[in-house]
Design a protein around this motif. Structure first.
Motif, PDB file in Angstrom:
ATOM      1  N   TYR A 156     -10.404 -26.016   2.803  1.00 29.63           N
ATOM      2  CA  TYR A 156     -10.106 -25.529   4.154  1.00 29.63           C
ATOM      3  C   TYR A 156     -11.230 -24.620   4.630  1.00 29.63           C
ATOM      4  CZ  TYR A 156      -5.525 -27.364   3.002  1.00 29.63           C
ATOM      5  OH  TYR A 156      -4.512 -28.194   2.626  1.00 29.63           O
ATOM      6  N   GLU A 157     -11.328 -24.497   5.963  1.00 34.35           N
ATOM      7  CA  GLU A 157     -12.349 -23.644   6.547  1.00 34.35           C
ATOM      8  C   GLU A 157     -12.115 -22.184   6.144  1.00 34.35           C
ATOM      9  OE1 GLU A 157     -14.923 -24.505   8.217  1.00 34.35           O
ATOM     10  OE2 GLU A 157     -14.559 -26.594   8.787  1.00 34.35           O
ATOM     11  N   SER A 158     -13.222 -21.443   5.968  1.00 31.99           N
ATOM     12  CA  SER A 158     -13.125 -20.023   5.610  1.00 31.99           C
ATOM     13  C   SER A 158     -12.507 -19.227   6.756  1.00 31.99           C
ATOM     14  CB  SER A 158     -14.513 -19.467   5.282  1.00 31.99           C
ATOM     15  OG  SER A 158     -15.067 -20.161   4.187  1.00 31.99           O
ATOM     16  N   LEU A 159     -11.827 -18.125   6.388  1.00 33.23           N
ATOM     17  CA  LEU A 159     -11.184 -17.263   7.387  1.00 33.23           C
ATOM     18  C   LEU A 159     -11.581 -15.815   7.140  1.00 33.23           C
ATOM     19  CD1 LEU A 159      -9.123 -16.916   9.716  1.00 33.23           C
ATOM     20  CD2 LEU A 159      -7.363 -16.585   7.958  1.00 33.23           C
ATOM     21  N   ASP A 160     -12.131 -15.155   8.136  1.00 40.92           N
ATOM     22  CA  ASP A 160     -12.454 -13.721   8.115  1.00 40.92           C
ATOM     23  C   ASP A 160     -11.886 -13.117   9.393  1.00 40.92           C
ATOM     24  OD1 ASP A 160     -14.296 -13.184   5.728  1.00 40.92           O
ATOM     25  OD2 ASP A 160     -15.232 -14.960   6.631  1.00 40.92           O
ATOM     26  N   THR A 161     -10.926 -12.170   9.239  1.00 40.16           N
ATOM     27  CA  THR A 161     -10.292 -11.579  10.415  1.00 40.16           C
ATOM     28  C   THR A 161      -9.928 -10.117  10.140  1.00 40.16           C
ATOM     29  OG1 THR A 161      -8.542 -11.842  12.048  1.00 40.16           O
ATOM     30  CG2 THR A 161      -7.949 -12.264   9.752  1.00 40.16           C
ATOM     31  N   ILE A 162      -9.712  -9.346  11.212  1.00 43.39           N
ATOM     32  CA  ILE A 162      -9.285  -7.938  11.138  1.00 43.39           C
ATOM     33  C   ILE A 162      -7.972  -7.814  11.893  1.00 43.39           C
ATOM     34  CG2 ILE A 162      -9.839  -5.569  11.768  1.00 43.39           C
ATOM     35  CD1 ILE A 162     -12.774  -6.270  11.483  1.00 43.39           C
ATOM     36  N   TYR A 168       0.857  -1.183   0.000  1.00 42.42           N
ATOM     37  CA  TYR A 168       0.000   0.000   0.000  1.00 42.42           C
ATOM     38  C   TYR A 168       0.898   1.241   0.000  1.00 42.42           C
ATOM     39  CZ  TYR A 168      -4.027  -2.870   1.143  1.00 42.42           C
ATOM     40  OH  TYR A 168      -5.012  -3.791   1.115  1.00 42.42           O
ATOM     41  N   SER A 169       0.451   2.307  -0.635  1.00 45.47           N
ATOM     42  CA  SER A 169       1.207   3.572  -0.603  1.00 45.47           C
ATOM     43  C   SER A 169       1.062   4.208   0.768  1.00 45.47           C
ATOM     44  CB  SER A 169       0.725   4.535  -1.694  1.00 45.47           C
ATOM     45  OG  SER A 169      -0.643   4.874  -1.461  1.00 45.47           O
ATOM     46  N   ALA A 170       2.037   4.953   1.150  1.00 44.88           N
ATOM     47  CA  ALA A 170       2.053   5.561   2.477  1.00 44.88           C
ATOM     48  C   ALA A 170       0.890   6.512   2.687  1.00 44.88           C
ATOM     49  CB  ALA A 170       3.378   6.295   2.689  1.00 44.88           C
ATOM     50  N   LYS A 171       0.462   7.184   1.633  1.00 43.82           N
ATOM     51  CA  LYS A 171      -0.632   8.146   1.787  1.00 43.82           C
ATOM     52  C   LYS A 171      -1.966   7.462   2.052  1.00 43.82           C
ATOM     53  CE  LYS A 171      -1.775   8.565  -3.128  1.00 43.82           C
ATOM     54  NZ  LYS A 171      -1.960   9.499  -4.246  1.00 43.82           N
ATOM     55  N   ASP A 172      -2.064   6.153   1.662  1.00 44.88           N
ATOM     56  CA  ASP A 172      -3.313   5.434   1.928  1.00 44.88           C
ATOM     57  C   ASP A 172      -3.291   4.763   3.288  1.00 44.88           C
ATOM     58  OD1 ASP A 172      -4.290   6.131  -0.543  1.00 44.88           O
ATOM     59  OD2 ASP A 172      -3.437   4.346  -1.536  1.00 44.88           O
ATOM     60  N   ALA A 173      -2.124   4.690   3.904  1.00 45.26           N
ATOM     61  CA  ALA A 173      -2.002   3.964   5.164  1.00 45.26           C
ATOM     62  C   ALA A 173      -2.386   4.847   6.333  1.00 45.26           C
ATOM     63  CB  ALA A 173      -0.581   3.451   5.324  1.00 45.26           C
ATOM     64  N   THR A 174      -3.654   5.249   6.339  1.00 49.78           N
ATOM     65  CA  THR A 174      -4.137   6.123   7.404  1.00 49.78           C
ATOM     66  C   THR A 174      -5.090   5.411   8.348  1.00 49.78           C
ATOM     67  OG1 THR A 174      -5.944   6.850   5.980  1.00 49.78           O
ATOM     68  CG2 THR A 174      -3.909   8.154   5.939  1.00 49.78           C
ATOM     69  N   CYS A 175      -5.517   4.162   7.968  1.00 53.83           N
ATOM     70  CA  CYS A 175      -6.460   3.413   8.816  1.00 53.83           C
ATOM     71  C   CYS A 175      -5.681   2.600   9.836  1.00 53.83           C
ATOM     72  CB  CYS A 175      -7.331   2.511   7.969  1.00 53.83           C
ATOM     73  SG  CYS A 175      -8.320   3.402   6.752  1.00 53.83           S
ATOM     74  N   GLU A 176      -6.335   2.246  10.919  1.00 56.17           N
ATOM     75  CA  GLU A 176      -5.680   1.530  12.001  1.00 56.17           C
ATOM     76  C   GLU A 176      -5.867   0.009  11.922  1.00 56.17           C
ATOM     77  OE1 GLU A 176      -7.124   3.146  15.606  1.00 56.17           O
ATOM     78  OE2 GLU A 176      -6.142   5.099  15.330  1.00 56.17           O
ATOM     79  N   SER A 177      -6.582  -0.502  10.891  1.00 56.36           N
ATOM     80  CA  SER A 177      -6.806  -1.953  10.779  1.00 56.36           C
ATOM     81  C   SER A 177      -6.955  -2.360   9.320  1.00 56.36           C
ATOM     82  CB  SER A 177      -8.052  -2.376  11.561  1.00 56.36           C
ATOM     83  OG  SER A 177      -9.202  -1.745  11.024  1.00 56.36           O
ATOM     84  N   MET A 178      -6.839  -3.683   9.101  1.00 64.20           N
ATOM     85  CA  MET A 178      -6.997  -4.250   7.753  1.00 64.20           C
ATOM     86  C   MET A 178      -7.848  -5.520   7.858  1.00 64.20           C
ATOM     87  SD  MET A 178      -4.122  -5.853   5.181  1.00 64.20           S
ATOM     88  CE  MET A 178      -3.439  -4.267   4.705  1.00 64.20           C
ATOM     89  N   ALA A 179      -8.844  -5.676   6.994  1.00 64.20           N
ATOM     90  CA  ALA A 179      -9.701  -6.870   6.949  1.00 64.20           C
ATOM     91  C   ALA A 179      -9.111  -7.880   5.960  1.00 64.20           C
ATOM     92  CB  ALA A 179     -11.112  -6.508   6.543  1.00 64.20           C
TER      93      ALA A 179
END
Length: 751
Positions: free
Chosen positions: A82-88, A63-74
């Motif tokens: 395999y079992e599905s995985l959904d995490t933050i 990711y570009s530095a200017k877009d890295a303003t959020c505190e989490s990623m989904a």
């Protein structure tokens, strides 16, 4: 210097303005194995990206530095395995030097109960025979062969009588190739049977017997001694008896012996009514009250000798006797009240000696000898003029060779044999009269690949029974086509010959009652029939279905012919006419209640028509019968979780046809409850016979010219019996011995 420093500052500014943030993922299984080709989808600050893992299970998202303003990623993963995985994931974990570890669980389908269903093949069919195994599920360990045969596909069983689906005649029973009696079936445990071979046509078939059931025992164990003793008693009618069996085996010998004795009383009522269609003739009526004291006894001894692997010999002897004492009270409108007492003795003695030598794997020679003596005798207490005797001695020798030959491009199983039979008939008035039968035969089984096979029988016979020597050619052919899962089709043609026995040839008068005296005819010829059959077989899961269509044409019928127009009271035997019969039958065998229940059902519909030869039409009183009919037989058994076995056998044949009469009878029913105890050493059985119909009743309707006769018969057949069997020693399986001689070209009264 000043110029160079400005350029470096510009490059640093541009790099900072376009700085990239890298997120690295390592994806593995629960077992720690890197997973390749797993797709990860991420969402960071509203920007969605997707990437696949490489061979090492690694995936990198930038990711570009200017877009890295959020505190989490989904992060989202979907996989087929395999079992599905959904995490933050928190943004602070994102460091260019760190790797995020993701572990996927194996996909597991949650099932509360798994049931594995497999249906083993029930039968193996070819043109010569069908091979079955006994399925012991639903049967006790102590179940005898006589009961288990009721649930072999295609076998129709009732009250220890056996026939094949679609056939009216009884079938021949053999154990290891040697003719077996009902007592021998009762001595054999079902779980000791390796397989059962059913042949729909054989070279020995006649009008009484059609086909063959050959029981092959399991491999032997030695040395062993085994025996059983049983006792039976009746609770309503007087009945008691015993059946005892003994077996011994060592390295070279198998010995089997059995003794049977039964004693019981029967009561019956017969009413005969005759009504003439001519004027001025009064109806005639007669009724008979009969008390019969019956003894049934048999003794058998069989020895088999195995000196080498190639040579085998078997010997045996037997005796069966049915002595009865009868007391009759006759009320007749013409002669009044009559009391008579008489004794009938029906006996048979027999012995055999058979040997077999295997030359090699493809050739075997068999030599056999057989002796048989039969007697039927009536002695009246105060009416010696009515005494009657019929007896026969029979000596038979046979030799054949069994070979596997390569003919016409394939292997053929061929048997070629010669047989000679010498018979001596005896009676009071005619003394002794002898004749002989010579027979040559060839059988050939051939398989044309996996689907089609054929079984051919060519048999020729010659006899001097009458003044003129007679010759008979009796071919038979059966074709079988296996269609895999669609089932099996078979078609057969069979020519059968039945010669008259001493019961028909004896010219002495057998006094049956004041209305009927039977007289034999020494000029009788053989009765012949042509049999055509088409059948379809199919296994449906655990069930087995057989549908059969038959056509039978019989000529030179041996039957009674009434020849006294004045009083209708004399009958004799003659080759009087012919009969045509067509039938369609369906047989179904199935297992229910988690294999604890066995059930077999046989249904048959038929049309039968008799005709009298033109030369007899004016000289006999008979009007031949014809009509439609049906029959049904049901066998069922259930083994409870507590080890109790419940059995039921029912037979319904409401209307049957003979040349001069039709018979109507009530259904027959047999129910039993069996329990084994003491590690199967003791066996208890409670049986109910005709428990729903107290009387076994039937009536025959005779159709004569200018007269109708009805004979009504009632027997006190209902009874409850209790039997107990004690088994001692250790059971073992016997070796296969030499097959025996079968002389079924005649039918005696005992049979």
């Amino acid at each position: 210097m000043d110029g160079g420093g400005g350029i470096f500052a510009l490059i640093t500014f541009c790099t900072s303005a376009n700085a990239q943030t890298r997120v690295a993922f390592h994806v593995t299984s629960q077992q720690g194995v890197p997973l390749q080709g797993i797709t990860l989808r991420t969402n960071h600050c509203g920007v969605t990206q997707g990437v696949r893992t490489d061979a090492k299970g690694m995936a990198v998202i930038s990711y570009s530095a200017k877009d890295a303003t959020c505190e989490s990623m989904a992060v989202r993963i979907r996989s087929k395995f395999y079992e599905s995985l959904d995490t933050i994931l928190p943004i602070k974990t994102f460091d260019t030097d760190s790797i995020i570890q993701l572990t996927l669980r194996d996909k597991v389908q949650k099932v509360k109960e798994v049931e594995v269903i497999a249906y083993r093949p029930i039968a193996k069919n070819d043109a010569e025979k069908s091979v079955y195994t006994i399925d012991m599920r639903g049967l006790l360990k102590t179940t005898r062969a006589s009961k288990a045969l009721a649930f072999v596909p295609g076998v129709v069983a009732f009250n220890d009588n056996f026939s094949l689906a679609g056939k009216s005649q009884q079938t021949r029973i053999k154990i290891n190739g040697i003719n077996a009696s009902t007592d021998e079936l009762k001595a054999l445990y079902a779980q000791d049977i390796e397989k059962i071979e059913v042949r729909e046509i054989t070279k020995d078939d006649n009008e009484r017997y059609a086909g063959e059931i050959n029981i092959i025992k399991k491999r032997h164990e030695q040395p062993k001694i085994y025996g059983s003793i049983s006792a039976t008693g009746g609770m309503i009618r007087s009945l008691w008896g015993t059946f005892d069996h003994f077996s011994f085996q060592n390295k070279h010998w198998d010995i089997n012996a059995s003794i049977t004795y039964n004693q019981h009383n029967q009561h019956s009522y017969t009413d005969v009514l005759r009504v003439s269609t001519l004027p001025h003739y009064q109806p005639q009526e007669m009724n008979i009250l009969r008390d019969i004291h019956i003894k049934q006894q048999s003794e058998r001894l069989a020895l088999s000798w195995y000196p080498t692997k190639k040579f085998t010999m078997s010997f045996g002897g037997y005796h069966t006797g049915y002595p009865t004492k009868s007391s009759e009270l006759i009320n007749d409108t013409g002669s009044g009240r009559t009391q008579r007492d008489y004794k009938e003795t029906l006996e048979a003695y027999g012995s055999y000696a058979n040997s077999s030598y295997a030359i090699n794997d493809r050739n075997k020679i068999n030599i056999k000898g057989n002796f048989y003596y039969y007697r039927d005798k009536y002695i009246y207490d105060h009416l010696s003029d009515y005494d009657y005797k019929a007896a026969m001695r029979e000596y038979t020798g046979e030799a054949n060779i069994e070979s596997r030959l390569k003919l016409w491009g394939g292997l053929h199983d061929v048997t070629f044999g010669l047989r000679n039979t010498y018979r001596q008939n005896m009676s009071y008035s005619n003394g002794r009269r002898s004749y002989s039968v010579q027979q040559v035969y060839l059988t050939d089984y051939h398989s044309y690949g996996k689907a089609l096979s054929s079984y051919l029988i060519l048999k020729g016979e010659s006899d001097n029974q009458t003044d003129k020597r007679a010759f008979y050619f009796q071919p038979s052919l059966r074709l079988n086509y296996n269609m895999g899962k669609k089932g099996t089709m078979s078609a057969s043609y069979q020519r059968k010959t039945t010669r008259p026995s001493i019961d028909y040839l004896n010219t002495d008068s057998l006094f049956q009652n004041v209305y009927n005296t039977v007289v034999g005819n020494k000029a009788l010829r053989a009765q012949a029939s042509d049999n055509v059959s088409v059948s379809y077989r199919k296994q449906i899961k655990k069930a087995y279905l057989i549908t059969t269509a038959n056509y039978i044409h019989t000529s030179n019928i041996i039957d009674q012919i009434f020849i006294t127009p004045e009083n209708y009271d004399v009958s004799t035997y003659e080759n009087i006419g012919k009969c045509d019969e067509v039938s369609l039958s369906t047989y179904l065998m199935d297992r229910l209640c988690k294999n604890r229940m066995n059930i077999s059902v046989s249904l048959k519909g038929f049309y039968k028509r008799y005709a009298i030869k033109p030369e007899f039409e004016k000289n006999t009183l008979i009007i031949p019968s014809k009509g439609w009919g049906y029959s049904a037989t049901v066998n069922a058994s259930y083994l409870s979780t507590k080890g109790w076995m419940y059995s039921m056998s029912a037979n319904l044949a409401p209307k049957t046809y003979s040349l001069s009469y039709t018979q109507v009878q009530n259904p027959k029913l047999f129910v039993s409850v069996t329990k084994s105890a003491c590690n199967d050493q003791l066996n208890f059985r409670l049986s109910f016979t005709n428990s729903l119909v107290y009387f076994y009743t039937s009536h025959n309707s005779y159709h004569f010219r200018d007269m109708y006769q009805r004979t009504f018969q009632k027997s006190y057949a209902n009874n409850i019996t209790f039997s107990v069997t004690w088994n001692w020693g250790k059971r073992f399986q016997e070796r296969k011995s030499v097959s025996g001689i079968v002389n079924d070209d005649i039918v005696t009264k005992q049979q």
